[in-house]
Design a protein around this motif. Structure first.
Motif, PDB file in Angstrom:
ATOM      1  N   THR A   1      72.792  38.548  41.871  1.00 23.13           N
ATOM      2  CA  THR A   1      73.670  37.450  42.237  1.00 23.13           C
ATOM      3  C   THR A   1      72.789  36.357  42.813  1.00 23.13           C
ATOM      4  OG1 THR A   1      75.420  38.991  42.831  1.00 23.13           O
ATOM      5  CG2 THR A   1      75.533  36.796  43.778  1.00 23.13           C
ATOM      6  N   TRP A   2      73.070  35.127  42.471  1.00 26.57           N
ATOM      7  CA  TRP A   2      72.152  34.098  42.956  1.00 26.57           C
ATOM      8  C   TRP A   2      72.861  32.777  43.177  1.00 26.57           C
ATOM      9  CZ3 TRP A   2      72.235  30.098  39.619  1.00 26.57           C
ATOM     10  CH2 TRP A   2      72.719  30.379  38.332  1.00 26.57           C
ATOM     11  N   MET A   3      72.212  31.912  43.917  1.00 26.17           N
ATOM     12  CA  MET A   3      72.740  30.581  44.206  1.00 26.17           C
ATOM     13  C   MET A   3      71.636  29.561  43.954  1.00 26.17           C
ATOM     14  SD  MET A   3      75.850  30.785  45.710  1.00 26.17           S
ATOM     15  CE  MET A   3      75.840  29.231  46.536  1.00 26.17           C
ATOM     16  N   LEU A   4      72.017  28.425  43.441  1.00 24.38           N
ATOM     17  CA  LEU A   4      71.036  27.371  43.156  1.00 24.38           C
ATOM     18  C   LEU A   4      71.440  26.091  43.871  1.00 24.38           C
ATOM     19  CD1 LEU A   4      68.754  25.981  41.555  1.00 24.38           C
ATOM     20  CD2 LEU A   4      70.315  25.805  39.631  1.00 24.38           C
ATOM     21  N   THR A   5      70.480  25.489  44.540  1.00 24.62           N
ATOM     22  CA  THR A   5      70.683  24.179  45.150  1.00 24.62           C
ATOM     23  C   THR A   5      69.551  23.286  44.682  1.00 24.62           C
ATOM     24  OG1 THR A   5      71.332  25.380  47.130  1.00 24.62           O
ATOM     25  CG2 THR A   5      71.139  23.004  47.337  1.00 24.62           C
ATOM     26  N   LEU A   6      69.854  22.022  44.496  1.00 22.42           N
ATOM     27  CA  LEU A   6      68.814  21.088  44.081  1.00 22.42           C
ATOM     28  C   LEU A   6      68.332  20.278  45.271  1.00 22.42           C
ATOM     29  CD1 LEU A   6      70.257  19.722  40.735  1.00 22.42           C
ATOM     30  CD2 LEU A   6      68.365  21.300  41.033  1.00 22.42           C
ATOM     31  N   LEU A   7      67.047  19.989  45.295  1.00 23.48           N
ATOM     32  CA  LEU A   7      66.485  19.165  46.353  1.00 23.48           C
ATOM     33  C   LEU A   7      65.770  17.991  45.719  1.00 23.48           C
ATOM     34  CD1 LEU A   7      65.066  22.168  48.305  1.00 23.48           C
ATOM     35  CD2 LEU A   7      66.959  20.755  49.069  1.00 23.48           C
ATOM     36  N   ASP A   8      65.914  16.851  46.363  1.00 20.25           N
ATOM     37  CA  ASP A   8      65.390  15.614  45.800  1.00 20.25           C
ATOM     38  C   ASP A   8      64.462  14.972  46.811  1.00 20.25           C
ATOM     39  OD1 ASP A   8      65.118  12.900  44.903  1.00 20.25           O
ATOM     40  OD2 ASP A   8      66.889  13.249  43.651  1.00 20.25           O
ATOM     41  N   CYS A   9      63.176  14.905  46.478  1.00 18.06           N
ATOM     42  CA  CYS A   9      62.245  14.241  47.382  1.00 18.06           C
ATOM     43  C   CYS A   9      60.997  13.880  46.603  1.00 18.06           C
ATOM     44  CB  CYS A   9      61.897  15.125  48.582  1.00 18.06           C
ATOM     45  SG  CYS A   9      61.208  16.720  48.119  1.00 18.06           S
ATOM     46  N   TYR A  10      60.253  12.950  47.144  1.00 21.25           N
ATOM     47  CA  TYR A  10      59.036  12.473  46.490  1.00 21.25           C
ATOM     48  C   TYR A  10      59.317  11.978  45.070  1.00 21.25           C
ATOM     49  CZ  TYR A  10      56.486  14.804  50.256  1.00 21.25           C
ATOM     50  OH  TYR A  10      56.023  15.208  51.475  1.00 21.25           O
ATOM     51  N   GLY A  11      60.518  11.557  44.827  1.00 14.24           N
ATOM     52  CA  GLY A  11      60.878  11.091  43.497  1.00 14.24           C
ATOM     53  C   GLY A  11      61.011  12.205  42.483  1.00 14.24           C
ATOM     54  N   ARG A  12      60.996  13.426  42.948  1.00 18.27           N
ATOM     55  CA  ARG A  12      61.104  14.574  42.054  1.00 18.27           C
ATOM     56  C   ARG A  12      62.236  15.489  42.510  1.00 18.27           C
ATOM     57  NH1 ARG A  12      58.461  11.655  39.769  1.00 18.27           N
ATOM     58  NH2 ARG A  12      56.383  11.842  38.851  1.00 18.27           N
ATOM     59  N   GLN A  13      62.519  16.480  41.686  1.00 23.58           N
ATOM     60  CA  GLN A  13      63.596  17.396  42.021  1.00 23.58           C
ATOM     61  C   GLN A  13      63.075  18.825  42.024  1.00 23.58           C
ATOM     62  OE1 GLN A  13      63.994  15.038  39.433  1.00 23.58           O
ATOM     63  NE2 GLN A  13      64.669  13.669  41.090  1.00 23.58           N
ATOM     64  N   PHE A  14      63.665  19.600  42.902  1.00 21.56           N
ATOM     65  CA  PHE A  14      63.256  20.997  43.050  1.00 21.56           C
ATOM     66  C   PHE A  14      64.495  21.884  43.043  1.00 21.56           C
ATOM     67  CE2 PHE A  14      58.871  20.178  44.317  1.00 21.56           C
ATOM     68  CZ  PHE A  14      58.938  18.840  44.675  1.00 21.56           C
ATOM     69  N   CYS A  15      64.335  23.093  42.547  1.00 19.31           N
ATOM     70  CA  CYS A  15      65.432  24.061  42.543  1.00 19.31           C
ATOM     71  C   CYS A  15      65.167  25.097  43.616  1.00 19.31           C
ATOM     72  CB  CYS A  15      65.504  24.783  41.195  1.00 19.31           C
ATOM     73  SG  CYS A  15      65.882  23.701  39.824  1.00 19.31           S
ATOM     74  N   LEU A  16      66.115  25.259  44.503  1.00 17.83           N
ATOM     75  CA  LEU A  16      65.998  26.297  45.521  1.00 17.83           C
ATOM     76  C   LEU A  16      66.936  27.423  45.135  1.00 17.83           C
ATOM     77  CD1 LEU A  16      65.072  27.347  48.298  1.00 17.83           C
ATOM     78  CD2 LEU A  16      66.980  26.092  49.305  1.00 17.83           C
ATOM     79  N   TYR A  17      66.374  28.591  44.904  1.00 22.73           N
ATOM     80  CA  TYR A  17      67.155  29.762  44.517  1.00 22.73           C
ATOM     81  C   TYR A  17      67.261  30.725  45.674  1.00 22.73           C
ATOM     82  CZ  TYR A  17      66.642  28.490  39.563  1.00 22.73           C
ATOM     83  OH  TYR A  17      66.680  27.853  38.355  1.00 22.73           O
ATOM     84  N   PHE A  18      68.423  31.327  45.786  1.00 15.56           N
ATOM     85  CA  PHE A  18      68.610  32.428  46.724  1.00 15.56           C
ATOM     86  C   PHE A  18      69.276  33.539  45.928  1.00 15.56           C
ATOM     87  CE2 PHE A  18      69.157  34.651  50.578  1.00 15.56           C
ATOM     88  CZ  PHE A  18      70.424  35.210  50.581  1.00 15.56           C
ATOM     89  N   GLU A  19      68.674  34.710  45.927  1.00 13.28           N
ATOM     90  CA  GLU A  19      69.188  35.780  45.068  1.00 13.28           C
ATOM     91  C   GLU A  19      69.278  37.099  45.788  1.00 13.28           C
ATOM     92  OE1 GLU A  19      66.872  34.850  41.087  1.00 13.28           O
ATOM     93  OE2 GLU A  19      67.904  36.790  40.997  1.00 13.28           O
ATOM     94  N   ALA A  20      70.314  37.849  45.433  1.00 14.03           N
ATOM     95  CA  ALA A  20      70.403  39.242  45.864  1.00 14.03           C
ATOM     96  C   ALA A  20      69.938  40.069  44.671  1.00 14.03           C
ATOM     97  CB  ALA A  20      71.844  39.595  46.211  1.00 14.03           C
ATOM     98  N   PHE A  21      69.071  41.027  44.911  1.00 11.06           N
ATOM     99  CA  PHE A  21      68.651  41.866  43.792  1.00 11.06           C
ATOM    100  C   PHE A  21      68.242  43.229  44.323  1.00 11.06           C
ATOM    101  CE2 PHE A  21      63.885  41.955  43.890  1.00 11.06           C
ATOM    102  CZ  PHE A  21      63.686  41.160  44.999  1.00 11.06           C
TER     103      PHE A  21
END
Lengths: 296, 219
Positions: free
Chosen positions: B107-127
């Motif tokens: 099970t997982w969750m995704l959030t996007l982060l925006d900085c330095y003019g770029r984007q990043f994916c932050l994942y949090f997962e149960a496994f």
């Protein structure tokens, strides 16, 4: 480490050469032998040749422990202690014949008249005991070596005080800091079925004292770093309890090998640690150490 | 905020977020004319033929097969997957689940982060790591591997006198999130420890994990 500065920092290197065992560090027990000028072993120990051979007869051929009643034998006369008899499924381990329920009464009676020196004779004990009371004496003999005071039953190393101090320093990585002793544990174990490594710090004192301190452990490499900060656990908590509560730096074996570099076949981990005195601060939810949930 | 686009079995997992810092650089919003690409899931997108090959949608690699350039993917993630995007180099999210023992594998969750003019994916997962329940949090960079290595990030969980910090290099989304998860390249915590961090003065057995972090540019 004998730093008495603001905080104690130390680095230890761990490699596959270190004896990392599952569950506990266990080393062969060591006893210091005093020098013995006499070359004849029997004469030096004060034993007659016959006493030695009878004593050897009382050694179980399977487990080599001393045998105590009931002592068993097979139809051909091969002896066996009762513990081993329960494990051999009715076959004599010496000749493979079927075992009955024959007791070797004669040997038991001969043992009664046997007198032997205490096993700590080489450490200075001068006493001699009948076979059947020797064991009892040895558990309380004043000359017996000390067990490693660290982690009680988890470490079976024995020796005299100078030996133990060196052992504590080298094998248990004991640090002396702020006038107190801390010990760093590092071990490999299985989390479920996954191999992991765990490092944590214990405090040689009780829990209330331990809360005065904080420590951090860090491993890393190749742009990655894992840092654990926590309160050292008192040695009153067994190392197994701390390990099972996951209260320390835990790294999966794969990640540890990654940090070790090279071709990832060999473990060569550098763990850096710091100990410092906890500043008392109030008001943090959870108490900042004043209230610690059950870490069972 | 509940996200209805999540896998049905994790409907109860929530994220509460706070933004700590303002954006440093504006996000590039230039229009680029290019050809239209339509994927099998009926999502249309734009692919810029002059640049690198399209990226796979980072929202659960196997279920969504949309591909496109970064700009298109951002719109796709926002409009079609309803993924939240936060501005800023620092962040703090709380992952809450009222019954963590029932959190299913992967099970997982995704959030996007925006900085330095770029984007990043932050994942949090149960496994599960060989039957042991764990959680992992990690960052991926929406761009190529080369640029990804110019960044570093930290993730931190703390509470009750303990703190765990992970510092790493975001992996490019060229690697599927499953690959990153299986290589354990992130902040990994056993469920037991996660429950310890979640504990409060009530007796609840809820998972309440606050993960903070920041991203910075190394060079």
């Amino acid at each position: 480490m004998d730093l008495d500065s603001m905080d104690c920092t130390s680095t230890i290197d761990v490699s596959d050469d270190e004896e990392i065992h599952q569950d506990c560090h266990s080393y062969a027990s060591v006893s210091k032998h005093h020098s013995n000028n006499n070359t004849n072993p029997n004469a030096a120990s004060g034993l007659l040749p016959t006493t030695t051979s009878v004593h050897e007869l009382l050694e179980c051929p399977v487990c080599t422990n001393s045998m105590y009643p009931p002592i068993h034998q097979c139809q051909s006369g091969h002896t066996l202690c009762s513990t081993c008899k329960n494990r051999v499924h009715n076959r004599c381990p010496t000749c493979r014949q079927e075992l009955g329920d024959i007791r070797c009464l004669a040997l038991e009676k001969v043992a009664e008249s046997l007198e032997l020196p205490c096993k700590y004779m080489s450490l200075g004990c001068p006493e001699i005991f009948p076979y059947y009371s020797k064991l009892n004496h040895e558990t309380v003999c004043d000359f017996r070596p000390y067990s490693c005071p660290y982690a009680g039953s988890d470490c079976s190393v024995m020796g005299d005080i100078p030996f133990l101090v060196a052992h504590l320093r080298d094998d248990h990585k004991v640090f002396y800091c702020y006038g107190e002793y801390f010990c760093l544990h590092f071990e490999a174990f299985q989390l479920g079925m996954a191999p992991v490594y765990m490092a944590f710090l214990r405090f040689m004192g009780d829990e209330t004292e331990a809360r005065n301190y904080n420590y951090s452990l860090e491993v890393g490499g190749y742009g990655r770093k894992l840092i654990w900060e926590g309160t050292p656990r008192s040695v009153r908590d067994s190392h197994r309890k701390v390990r099972d509560s996951h209260d320390g730096l835990i790294i999966q074996r794969n990640m540890a090998l990654f940090f070790s570099g090279g071709d990832r076949k060999e473990l060569k981990l550098r763990v850096t640690g710091r100990i410092w005195k906890e500043q008392q601060h109030s008001g943090e939810a959870g108490g900042g150490g004043a209230c610690i949930p059950n870490l069972s | 905020m509940n996200s209805s686009e999540m896998e049905p079995r994790i409907n109860h997992l929530q994220i509460e977020s706070q933004v700590h810092e303002l954006l440093d650089y504006p996000v590039c919003t230039n229009q680029i004319t290019s050809t239209i690409y339509q994927c099998s899931n009926d999502y249309t997108g734009e692919v810029n033929n002059d640049k690198e090959k399209p990226y796979n949608c980072p929202y659960s690699g196997s279920k969504c097969t949309a591909t496109g350039d970064i700009r298109w993917l951002l719109q796709h993630l926002r409009n079609d997957h309803h993924v939240e995007m936060h501005d800023g180099r620092s962040f703090s999210h709380r992952y809450v689940h009222h019954n963590p023992k029932h959190l299913h594998h992967a099970t997982w969750m995704l959030t996007l982060l925006d900085c330095y003019g770029r984007q990043f994916c932050l994942y949090f997962e149960a496994f599960h790591l060989k039957k042991t329940p764990m959680y992992i949090a990690y960052m991926q960079f929406m761009g190529d591997e080369k640029e990804a290595t110019s960044f570093s990030y930290t993730l931190e969980i703390s509470g009750h006198g303990r703190k765990m910090t992970w510092q790493g290099v975001p992996r490019s989304i060229r690697d599927s999130h499953k690959t990153v998860r299986d290589s354990q390249d992130g902040l990994i915590i056993t469920r037991k420890l996660a429950m310890f961090f979640s504990a409060d003065n009530t007796n609840s057995k809820e998972l309440k994990l606050k993960i903070s972090g920041r991203i910075w540019r190394e060079h």
